[in-house]
Design a protein around this motif. Structure first.
Motif, PDB file in Angstrom:
ATOM      1  N   PHE A 111     109.669  36.975  18.024  1.00 11.86           N
ATOM      2  CA  PHE A 111     108.522  36.393  19.415  1.00 11.86           C
ATOM      3  C   PHE A 111     107.575  37.510  19.324  1.00 11.86           C
ATOM      4  CE2 PHE A 111     107.922  36.990  23.654  1.00 11.86           C
ATOM      5  CZ  PHE A 111     109.371  37.211  23.778  1.00 11.86           C
ATOM      6  N   LYS A 112     107.975  38.957  19.624  1.00 16.03           N
ATOM      7  CA  LYS A 112     107.205  39.902  20.008  1.00 16.03           C
ATOM      8  C   LYS A 112     105.447  40.407  19.511  1.00 16.03           C
ATOM      9  CE  LYS A 112     109.997  40.880  23.146  1.00 16.03           C
ATOM     10  NZ  LYS A 112     111.058  40.465  23.621  1.00 16.03           N
ATOM     11  N   ASP A 113     105.886  40.179  18.053  1.00 16.01           N
ATOM     12  CA  ASP A 113     104.974  39.871  16.998  1.00 16.01           C
ATOM     13  C   ASP A 113     103.615  39.341  16.868  1.00 16.01           C
ATOM     14  OD1 ASP A 113     106.113  41.450  15.434  1.00 16.01           O
ATOM     15  OD2 ASP A 113     106.260  39.822  14.186  1.00 16.01           O
ATOM     16  N   GLY A 142     114.283  46.487  22.719  1.00 13.68           N
ATOM     17  CA  GLY A 142     114.915  46.245  20.683  1.00 13.68           C
ATOM     18  C   GLY A 142     113.631  45.814  20.280  1.00 13.68           C
ATOM     19  N   ASP A 143     112.867  44.721  20.502  1.00 14.88           N
ATOM     20  CA  ASP A 143     112.603  43.742  20.017  1.00 14.88           C
ATOM     21  C   ASP A 143     110.798  44.409  19.686  1.00 14.88           C
ATOM     22  OD1 ASP A 143     113.832  42.655  18.405  1.00 14.88           O
ATOM     23  OD2 ASP A 143     113.815  41.262  19.799  1.00 14.88           O
ATOM     24  N   THR A 144     110.089  44.476  20.916  1.00  8.84           N
ATOM     25  CA  THR A 144     108.635  44.863  21.617  1.00  8.84           C
ATOM     26  C   THR A 144     108.585  46.173  21.042  1.00  8.84           C
ATOM     27  OG1 THR A 144     108.883  43.844  23.701  1.00  8.84           O
ATOM     28  CG2 THR A 144     107.553  46.467  23.157  1.00  8.84           C
ATOM     29  N   VAL A 254     113.776  28.761  27.803  1.00  8.21           N
ATOM     30  CA  VAL A 254     113.116  30.131  27.073  1.00  8.21           C
ATOM     31  C   VAL A 254     114.048  31.680  28.109  1.00  8.21           C
ATOM     32  CG1 VAL A 254     110.806  32.068  27.707  1.00  8.21           C
ATOM     33  CG2 VAL A 254     110.653  29.216  29.089  1.00  8.21           C
ATOM     34  N   PRO A 255     114.285  31.489  26.913  1.00  5.65           N
ATOM     35  CA  PRO A 255     115.133  33.025  26.786  1.00  5.65           C
ATOM     36  C   PRO A 255     114.812  33.845  27.410  1.00  5.65           C
ATOM     37  CG  PRO A 255     115.438  32.479  24.698  1.00  5.65           C
ATOM     38  CD  PRO A 255     113.777  31.646  24.808  1.00  5.65           C
ATOM     39  N   THR A 256     114.958  34.253  28.609  1.00  7.61           N
ATOM     40  CA  THR A 256     114.104  35.274  29.507  1.00  7.61           C
ATOM     41  C   THR A 256     114.645  36.575  30.045  1.00  7.61           C
ATOM     42  OG1 THR A 256     113.267  33.269  30.506  1.00  7.61           O
ATOM     43  CG2 THR A 256     112.809  35.786  31.877  1.00  7.61           C
ATOM     44  N   GLY A 257     113.921  37.686  29.410  1.00  5.07           N
ATOM     45  CA  GLY A 257     114.436  39.308  30.809  1.00  5.07           C
ATOM     46  C   GLY A 257     113.648  39.530  31.442  1.00  5.07           C
ATOM     47  N   ASN A 258     112.897  39.912  31.327  1.00  5.11           N
ATOM     48  CA  ASN A 258     111.285  40.989  31.959  1.00  5.11           C
ATOM     49  C   ASN A 258     110.481  39.661  31.867  1.00  5.11           C
ATOM     50  OD1 ASN A 258     110.901  43.331  32.533  1.00  5.11           O
ATOM     51  ND2 ASN A 258     110.430  43.727  30.375  1.00  5.11           N
ATOM     52  N   PHE A 259     110.512  38.194  31.690  1.00  3.00           N
ATOM     53  CA  PHE A 259     109.977  37.125  32.903  1.00  3.00           C
ATOM     54  C   PHE A 259     108.462  36.521  32.281  1.00  3.00           C
ATOM     55  CE2 PHE A 259     107.733  34.364  36.687  1.00  3.00           C
ATOM     56  CZ  PHE A 259     109.572  33.771  36.802  1.00  3.00           C
ATOM     57  N   GLY A 260     108.666  37.970  31.363  1.00  2.00           N
ATOM     58  CA  GLY A 260     107.294  37.385  30.169  1.00  2.00           C
ATOM     59  C   GLY A 260     107.318  36.373  29.744  1.00  2.00           C
ATOM     60  N   ASP A 261     107.736  36.321  28.581  1.00  2.00           N
ATOM     61  CA  ASP A 261     107.306  34.936  28.123  1.00  2.00           C
ATOM     62  C   ASP A 261     107.236  33.390  28.900  1.00  2.00           C
ATOM     63  OD1 ASP A 261     107.088  33.172  25.998  1.00  2.00           O
ATOM     64  OD2 ASP A 261     109.262  33.995  24.930  1.00  2.00           O
ATOM     65  N   ILE A 262     108.554  33.488  29.826  1.00  2.00           N
ATOM     66  CA  ILE A 262     108.426  31.916  30.747  1.00  2.00           C
ATOM     67  C   ILE A 262     107.006  32.077  31.670  1.00  2.00           C
ATOM     68  CG2 ILE A 262     109.922  33.318  32.717  1.00  2.00           C
ATOM     69  CD1 ILE A 262     111.231  30.139  31.944  1.00  2.00           C
ATOM     70  N   PRO A 387     121.510  35.080  19.042  1.00  2.00           N
ATOM     71  CA  PRO A 387     122.514  34.746  20.034  1.00  2.00           C
ATOM     72  C   PRO A 387     120.739  34.603  21.607  1.00  2.00           C
ATOM     73  CG  PRO A 387     122.063  37.155  19.273  1.00  2.00           C
ATOM     74  CD  PRO A 387     121.321  36.066  18.351  1.00  2.00           C
ATOM     75  N   HIS A 388     120.112  34.908  21.461  1.00  2.00           N
ATOM     76  CA  HIS A 388     119.216  34.986  22.006  1.00  2.00           C
ATOM     77  C   HIS A 388     118.209  33.432  22.422  1.00  2.00           C
ATOM     78  CE1 HIS A 388     118.929  38.895  21.319  1.00  2.00           C
ATOM     79  NE2 HIS A 388     118.595  39.407  22.345  1.00  2.00           N
ATOM     80  N   SER A 389     118.233  33.161  21.254  1.00  2.00           N
ATOM     81  CA  SER A 389     117.550  31.279  21.274  1.00  2.00           C
ATOM     82  C   SER A 389     118.525  30.270  21.535  1.00  2.00           C
ATOM     83  CB  SER A 389     117.433  31.202  19.757  1.00  2.00           C
ATOM     84  OG  SER A 389     116.280  32.020  19.006  1.00  2.00           O
ATOM     85  N   ALA A 409     113.050  29.501  19.961  1.00  2.00           N
ATOM     86  CA  ALA A 409     113.722  30.228  19.328  1.00  2.00           C
ATOM     87  C   ALA A 409     112.735  31.759  19.381  1.00  2.00           C
ATOM     88  CB  ALA A 409     113.993  29.971  18.117  1.00  2.00           C
ATOM     89  N   THR A 410     113.538  33.235  19.926  1.00  2.00           N
ATOM     90  CA  THR A 410     112.842  34.548  20.005  1.00  2.00           C
ATOM     91  C   THR A 410     112.854  34.652  18.568  1.00  2.00           C
ATOM     92  OG1 THR A 410     114.025  35.095  21.643  1.00  2.00           O
ATOM     93  CG2 THR A 410     112.542  34.004  22.530  1.00  2.00           C
ATOM     94  N   ALA A 411     114.259  34.823  18.385  1.00  2.00           N
ATOM     95  CA  ALA A 411     114.454  35.943  17.201  1.00  2.00           C
ATOM     96  C   ALA A 411     114.931  34.893  15.823  1.00  2.00           C
ATOM     97  CB  ALA A 411     115.266  36.985  17.327  1.00  2.00           C
ATOM     98  N   HIS A 412     115.353  35.989  14.804  1.00  2.00           N
ATOM     99  CA  HIS A 412     116.132  35.587  13.515  1.00  2.00           C
ATOM    100  C   HIS A 412     117.523  35.676  13.432  1.00  2.00           C
ATOM    101  CE1 HIS A 412     117.258  35.800   9.362  1.00  2.00           C
ATOM    102  NE2 HIS A 412     115.904  34.607   9.201  1.00  2.00           N
TER     103      HIS A 412
END
Ligand SMILES: *Cc1c(COP(=O)(O)O)cnc(C)c1O
Length: 462
Positions: A111-113, A142-144, A254-262, A387-389, A409-412
């Motif tokens: 989703f970073k794209d 990893g994705d950014t 929302v699968p969250t790490g940095n609280f950005g997406d949510i 696994p994130h989704s 769904a944040t990644a393939h």
């Protein structure tokens, strides 16, 4: 629309300046001085827009008129022209009350794209317009990294350096970043974890002389433009699901790490989108789950999990939310962030905590539950979650019965072949991903010290 800092000592500044500043010069995070609120009438008109048209409508609320309409339009259309799905972010039905929002149809399959392809366009635009050197510096779980590199590789006036934690990203994530040939790209593989990488980046941005002398620019979600770009798919998904089901409010998981997406979802809600609960899904690195359930924000021990892009303890965007939950009181945010630095924790209670719990649900998904969720949906719905989704869907399931939910769904799944194999599932790899395994890699390994990183950067910027 102008921008200020969560710590009160920046601003007001315009859109391009906020974009270029990245982290606030006072160490805080930039936010719009007033959140734009859209009327029901506008929402009704937006329902019928294509993804790109919706992007333009929303961005126009934030860009302060600083970019001529045609230029903005060109950048937006170019940003999403590389996506493999005509809808950009399509929704899929998983169950009667659960939809999936697929955010991985961009060039790097995560989703970073969605934000970073646009930011690549915007950096290139600013570099050309202002005849500026721009040195993008970022940390990635990893994705950014892959997405930001894809957005600016080979672009005139731009260099990009990405720090990733050595051995702690998936093989495909590593290959996507390190098989790029262009000379304006530097990958540093850092001994440490993502929090170490992110802390170093924040320290370098906080050193205002270093930042100015080296033309540093930020692509991590400390940059508000990333958040802005991510609000769009909340609106888009809401409209699609409302049209298909007649739902009036929708929860988002929302699968969250940095609280950005949510946080982008929170912003969409504040802009007037009828969002019910925001369900915060974490893995075993569950500082944010504990914050929602107990009001205590305190990093635990770092854990390596099946969902490496969420292996984050210190969530940089948490400060933005703190600012809003404390009624936009910058002095209080400043005091709490200082306390966090000295004591390693923040505690909130009373009305503020009640507000958090009204707005958010939370569920920390353990490794076994993540794999079980992947297997269960593969068997029952014929759908392969990454696994994130899967963390998002597991959290959504925990809150089922509370209305219509859209899970992000944040990644393939092909990006995380390691975890999918553990589920005993064979998946076909998209050709772009298979091809990566044949390409030579370029990266520099550095120890986890700031001095080592600075040394590499100074050589790269020569
Ligand atoms: C970055 C990422 C996340 C977490 O997003 P945040 O904005 O850091 O909360 C979740 N899933 C995937 C696949 C990611 O790349």
């Amino acid at each position: 629309m102008d921008y200020i800092s969560t710590r009160g000592n920046v601003g007001k500044i315009g859109f391009i300046d906020a974009f270029m500043m990245g982290l606030g010069n006072d160490g805080g995070l930039l936010v719009p001085s007033v959140i734009p609120v859209v009327s029901e009438e506008t929402l009704k008109q937006w329902r019928e827009l294509s993804y790109q048209e919706l992007v333009l409508a929303i961005f126009s609320l934030y860009t302060n008129g600083e970019i001529p309409e045609q230029d903005l339009k060109d950048m937006v259309y170019a940003s999403y022209s590389t996506f493999r799905d005509p809808e950009v972010t399509p929704v899929r039905k998983l169950k009667d009350d659960l939809y999936l929002l697929e955010l991985f149809h961009g060039p790097t399959f995560a989703f970073k794209d969605i934000a970073l392809q646009f930011m690549g366009q915007l950096y290139t635009y600013v570099a050309a317009k202002q005849n500026k050197k721009i040195h993008i510096l970022g940390a990635t779980s990893g994705d950014t990294g892959a997405s930001a590199i894809e957005g600016v590789k080979g672009k005139q006036g731009i260099k990009i350096c990405i720090l990733h934690p050595h051995g702690k990203v998936s093989k495909v994530q590593e290959l996507q970043m390190t098989t790029v040939r262009e000379d304006n790209v530097l990958n540093l593989s850092v001994d440490g974890n993502f929090d170490d990488c992110q802390r170093m980046i924040k320290d370098l941005f906080a050193d205002l002389d270093f930042k100015a002398n080296h033309h540093l620019a930020a692509i991590n979600s400390i940059n508000f433009i990333r958040i802005m770009a991510q609000t769009v798919y909340y609106f888009y998904a809401y409209f699609q699901v409302a049209k298909q089901t007649g739902a009036r409010t929708v929860n988002f998981s929302v699968p969250t790490g940095n609280f950005g997406d949510i946080f982008a979802g929170y912003l969409a809600k504040r802009m007037g989108l009828p969002v019910g609960k925001l369900i915060l899904a974490t893995n075993e690195n569950n500082i944010l789950e504990r914050f929602v359930l107990e009001g205590v924000y305190k990093p635990g021990d770092f854990r390596t999990t099946y969902s490496p892009s969420m292996d984050i303890q210190v969530a940089s965007n948490f400060e933005r939310y703190l600012y809003y939950v404390l009624g936009e009181d910058a002095a209080q945010v400043r005091a709490l962030m200082e306390q966090f630095k000295s004591e390693g924790r923040i505690v909130i209670s009373g009305d503020a905590l009640r507000k958090v719990q009204e707005e958010f649900g939370a569920h920390g998904v353990q490794g076994e539950e993540c794999l079980t969720t992947i297997k269960a949906y593969h068997a029952s719905a014929g759908y392969l979650l990454d696994p994130h989704s899967a963390c998002g869907v597991a959290a959504a399931d925990k809150y089922s019965g509370e209305g219509m939910t859209v899970s992000l769904a944040t990644a393939h799944p092909a990006k995380f072949g390691e975890a999918i194999e553990l589920c005993g599932i064979e998946q076909p790899f998209p050709a772009q991903i298979s091809a990566l395994f044949e390409k030579p890699q370029r990266q520099t390994r550095v120890d986890g010290s700031l001095e080592a990183v600075v040394r590499e950067l100074e050589a790269f910027y020569q």
